[in-house]
Enzyme design. Structure first.
Site, PDB file in Angstrom:
ATOM      1  N   HIS A 215       6.147   9.711   2.137  1.00  0.00           N
ATOM      2  CA  HIS A 215       5.315  10.315   1.103  1.00  0.00           C
ATOM      3  C   HIS A 215       6.057  11.357   0.252  1.00  0.00           C
ATOM      4  CE1 HIS A 215       1.401  11.282  -0.517  1.00  0.00           C
ATOM      5  NE2 HIS A 215       1.851  12.515  -0.570  1.00  0.00           N
ATOM      6  N   GLU A 456       2.393  -7.051   2.287  1.00  0.00           N
ATOM      7  CA  GLU A 456       3.112  -5.961   2.944  1.00  0.00           C
ATOM      8  C   GLU A 456       2.976  -6.026   4.462  1.00  0.00           C
ATOM      9  OE1 GLU A 456       1.680  -2.125   1.627  1.00  0.00           O
ATOM     10  OE2 GLU A 456      -0.404  -2.759   1.637  1.00  0.00           O
ATOM     11  N   ASP A 480       5.944  -1.040   3.361  1.00  0.00           N
ATOM     12  CA  ASP A 480       5.240  -1.394   4.591  1.00  0.00           C
ATOM     13  C   ASP A 480       5.764  -2.694   5.182  1.00  0.00           C
ATOM     14  OD1 ASP A 480       3.384   0.640   5.322  1.00  0.00           O
ATOM     15  OD2 ASP A 480       2.328   0.228   3.459  1.00  0.00           O
ATOM     16  N   CYS A 527       6.383  -3.902  -5.718  1.00  0.00           N
ATOM     17  CA  CYS A 527       6.029  -2.521  -6.058  1.00  0.00           C
ATOM     18  C   CYS A 527       6.491  -1.526  -5.002  1.00  0.00           C
ATOM     19  CB  CYS A 527       4.527  -2.382  -6.304  1.00  0.00           C
ATOM     20  SG  CYS A 527       3.526  -2.720  -4.855  1.00  0.00           S
TER      21      CYS A 527
HETATM   22  C1  PEP Z   1       4.445  -0.448  -0.084  1.00  0.00           C
HETATM   23  O1  PEP Z   1       4.025  -0.434   1.068  1.00  0.00           O
HETATM   24  O2  PEP Z   1       5.548  -0.935  -0.399  1.00  0.00           O
HETATM   25  C2  PEP Z   1       3.662   0.146  -1.176  1.00  0.00           C
HETATM   26  C3  PEP Z   1       4.042   0.029  -2.432  1.00  0.00           C
HETATM   27  O3  PEP Z   1       2.546   0.848  -0.855  1.00  0.00           O
HETATM   28  P1  PEP Z   1       2.544   2.323  -0.229  1.00  0.00           P
HETATM   29  O4  PEP Z   1       3.924   2.883  -0.383  1.00  0.00           O
HETATM   30  O5  PEP Z   1       1.523   3.079  -0.972  1.00  0.00           O
HETATM   31  O6  PEP Z   1       2.162   2.046   1.194  1.00  0.00           O
HETATM   32 MG    MG Z   2       1.977  -0.050   1.495  1.00  0.00          MG
END
Ligand code: PEP
Ligand code: MG
Length: 615
Positions: A215, A456, A480, A527
């Site tokens: 994060h 994911e 993920d 993403c």
């Molecule tokens: C991911 O898991 O790659 C993603 C883009 O979602 P987050 O980072 O919010 O889990």
């Molecule tokens: Mg994710």
């Protein structure tokens, strides 16, 4: 000098500035038994510290009132009232008067007692507030220990390099008054701290925990502040006021650097800044490979204010809007109208470009007061994201209705996170049908948004061909996907080497997903953080990906990276890498074949950008 201390490059840029250590090590609390005649003075010190801390938080409130969203301001107000809470005052008084402890010791014990009471409670709202109690306790302690205002970074502005990415700056963590450009050094930074950092003069972060996909790093990149994370034991090496070098390109930190190290770091910082200026000046140029093949570059957004910035950076739309931040750190759930207004604003801002709204990915480390999550031993594998949404269908319906209403104002898509079973997609579709039917019956303008899934979880990637029959698009969440495929916690810097997105298993899962999307004739994008890594981006293009979504600041850089390669080269690279057996072999192949052409982006000293190529 201490350093280089190795960590993980969390957010790019190089900065030289003074440190503000947010967490003092245990044992720094002065403990002293006091004599009877000192009790009144200690209680007076406590009251003054409370007033001082309240005053300082009030000042922060005043300074950010126009820029921070309402929910963040409410947190500041809550901190002020927690400081004045009679329970805390009574507990401190008992410690001072009955046990004869000095004010610092009394505060430490009182706060620990309150925290223990929080631990014993089951209520998720109160569990979430535990962090706030710690925060308030820390502010109070600082006011007492320093017997002066909260730690202010010494005025060393002349020792600070220009900001690595000058167009956005961070605000100090809540309640901390910082006067000079400062690097925050902490064991960890909470979502509440990082999300609130949007103003001068925080210019860098260093944390002991975290990885590139944790994060703190995601937020630091969104805020365009150089960060090095996962630096073991760094808090023990730095004192507030020390000069530090944060190299967010190489993932290294120096404490009290020698003049030589400082000079080199400043030179690197300047080269990085001017390189970025050149890249930014090209933000209107199309994102295309050297052969002219177009690649769509979109932005990931966590906070509404980032959407405008993303479009200014040349994003061709919003590829991931993380809506869960709307639910975090607030007492009431966001209403349908509030969500609708927000999504509509973003859709209109981006139009005619697309906006992909991800339904809330709550649970695990992203907890919302009003969305109860069961107590689970492994929250990352627990009731998170779509699992939580389907457990609370009425609450989820509110979000789907808001999204369907916003879809009437632009190209809005809805994406479901953490899908592991096809049944989940069907259940969400049924709920969306219900939302649409209700809106029609109520005569509210709306449109059916296309419904896609995040790939994911490995089960979804392995069965991507089945998902492609029912989902309208895919977006690969590699953060993920790596965590779940390799069974390695994405926040653990201990496991960072294991959790490589270049692992053959990940490349296979990505390839399977892309192939299933192409065969099923649906769009696919990436993403996760892989999309904003120049080496990985080139490789992903070679594997058939034509759409990448990333933090806004990375767009100009990835645009520059891909323009240096033709599709033929990318595909040859992907073929070569897919035949390799380990992540290190893949990294080695990338280092040999393409890294030299991207050296200015990979932390090398030479940051000269070659002139644009014509195609
Ligand atoms: C991911 O898991 O790659 C993603 C883009 O979602 P987050 O980072 O919010 O889990
Ligand atoms: Mg994710």
């Amino acid at each position: 000098m201490v350093g280089p201390l190795d960590g993980i490059a969390g957010a790019p840029g190089v900065v030289v500035a003074v440190a503000l250590v947010l967490e003092q090590g245990k044992g720094s609390v002065p403990r002293r038994s006091i004599l009877s005649h000192e009790k009144d003075a200690e209680l007076a010190r406590f009251r003054e510290a409370v007033e001082e801390a309240q005053l300082q938080i009030g000042e922060v409130h005043g300074r950010v009132a126009d820029t921070l969203p309402e929910e963040h301001l409410k947190i500041l107000e809550a901190y002020q009232s927690m400081l004045g809470d009679p329970t805390l005052a009574q507990a401190v008084q008992d410690e001072v008067v009955v046990k004869g402890r000095n004010a610092e010791w009394a505060v430490e014990v009182a706060v620990q007692d309150i925290l223990r009471q929080f631990d014993a409670l089951d209520d998720p709202y109160l569990r979430e507030r535990r962090h706030d109690v710690e925060f308030v306790g820390e502010r109070l302690m600082r006011a007492l220990v320093a017997a002066q205002p909260l730690p202010t970074a010494p005025k060393l502005a002349t020792q600070t390099t220009p900001l690595a990415r000058p167009i956005r700056r961070a605000t100090p963590p809540l309640g901390v008054i910082v006067q000079a450009p400062t690097v925050v050094v902490a064991r960890d930074l909470s979502p509440a701290d990082t999300a609130a950092m949007m103003r001068d003069p925080i210019v860098g972060f260093v944390t002991e925990v975290g990885t590139r996909t944790s994060h703190t790093s995601i937020m630091a990149r969104a805020l365009e502040i150089p960060a090095v994370v996962g630096v073991s034991g760094v808090v023990g090496h730095v004192r507030t006021g020390d000069l530090v070098v944060v190299d967010g390109l190489r993932g290294q930190v120096w404490v009290r650097p020698t003049p030589d190290v400082t000079a080199k770091a400043r030179a690197r910082a300047e080269r990085f800044v001017s390189r970025n200026q050149v890249l930014r000046s090209r933000h209107r140029e199309p994102a295309a490979l050297a052969c002219g093949t177009r690649i769509s570059l979109l932005a990931n957004v966590e906070l509404p204010s980032e959407a405008t910035l993303a479009l200014e950076h040349g994003a061709e739309g919003i590829g991931l809007y993380r809506t869960e931040f709307l639910y975090i750190d607030r007492k009431e759930l966001p209403t349908e109208d509030e969500q609708y207004e927000l999504y509509r604003t973003i859709a209109q801002l981006a139009a005619p470009r697309p906006v992909t709204l991800r339904t809330f990915d709550l649970g695990n480390d992203k907890l919302a007061t009003k969305v109860p999550v069961p107590d689970e031993a492994n929250p990352a594998l627990g009731t998170r994201a779509v699992r939580l949404a389907l457990r609370e269908p009425e609450l989820f319906l509110v979000q789907l209705r808001a999204m369907a209403r916003a879809a009437a104002h632009g190209d809005v898509k809805v994406m479901i996170p953490m899908v592991s079973h096809l049944d989940e997609v069907r259940a969400v579709r049924r709920l969306m049908d219900r939302a649409l039917a209700e809106l029609a019956a109520e005569g509210k303008p709306h449109r059916r948004p296309s419904l896609g899934v995040m790939i994911e979880v490995p089960s979804a990637a392995v069965c991507a061909d089945l998902f492609a029959r029912e989902a309208e698009f895919f977006s690969l969440g590699t953060n993920d996907l790596v965590q779940y495929a390799l069974a390695a916690d994405r926040g653990s810097h201990e496991l960072a080497r294991l959790a490589s997105s270049f692992d053959p298993s990940i490349l296979r899962l990505v390839r399977m997903t892309v192939k299933a999307a192409v065969d099923g004739n649906i769009p696919v994008s990436v993403c996760g953080a892989m999309a904003s890594d120049p080496l990985a981006a080139v490789l992903l293009v070679g594997m058939g990906v034509r759409s990448l979504s990333m933090e806004a600041a990375a767009i100009v850089e990835i645009k520059e990276a891909i323009r240096r390669f033709s599709l033929e080269e990318c595909e040859a690279l992907a073929t070569e890498c897919r035949a390799l057996a380990t992540a290190s072999e893949v990294e080695m192949a990338l280092a040999e074949s393409i890294a030299p052409r991207l050296s200015d982006m990979l932390g090398a000293d030479d940051m000269t950008i070659p002139p644009p190529q014509a195609w």
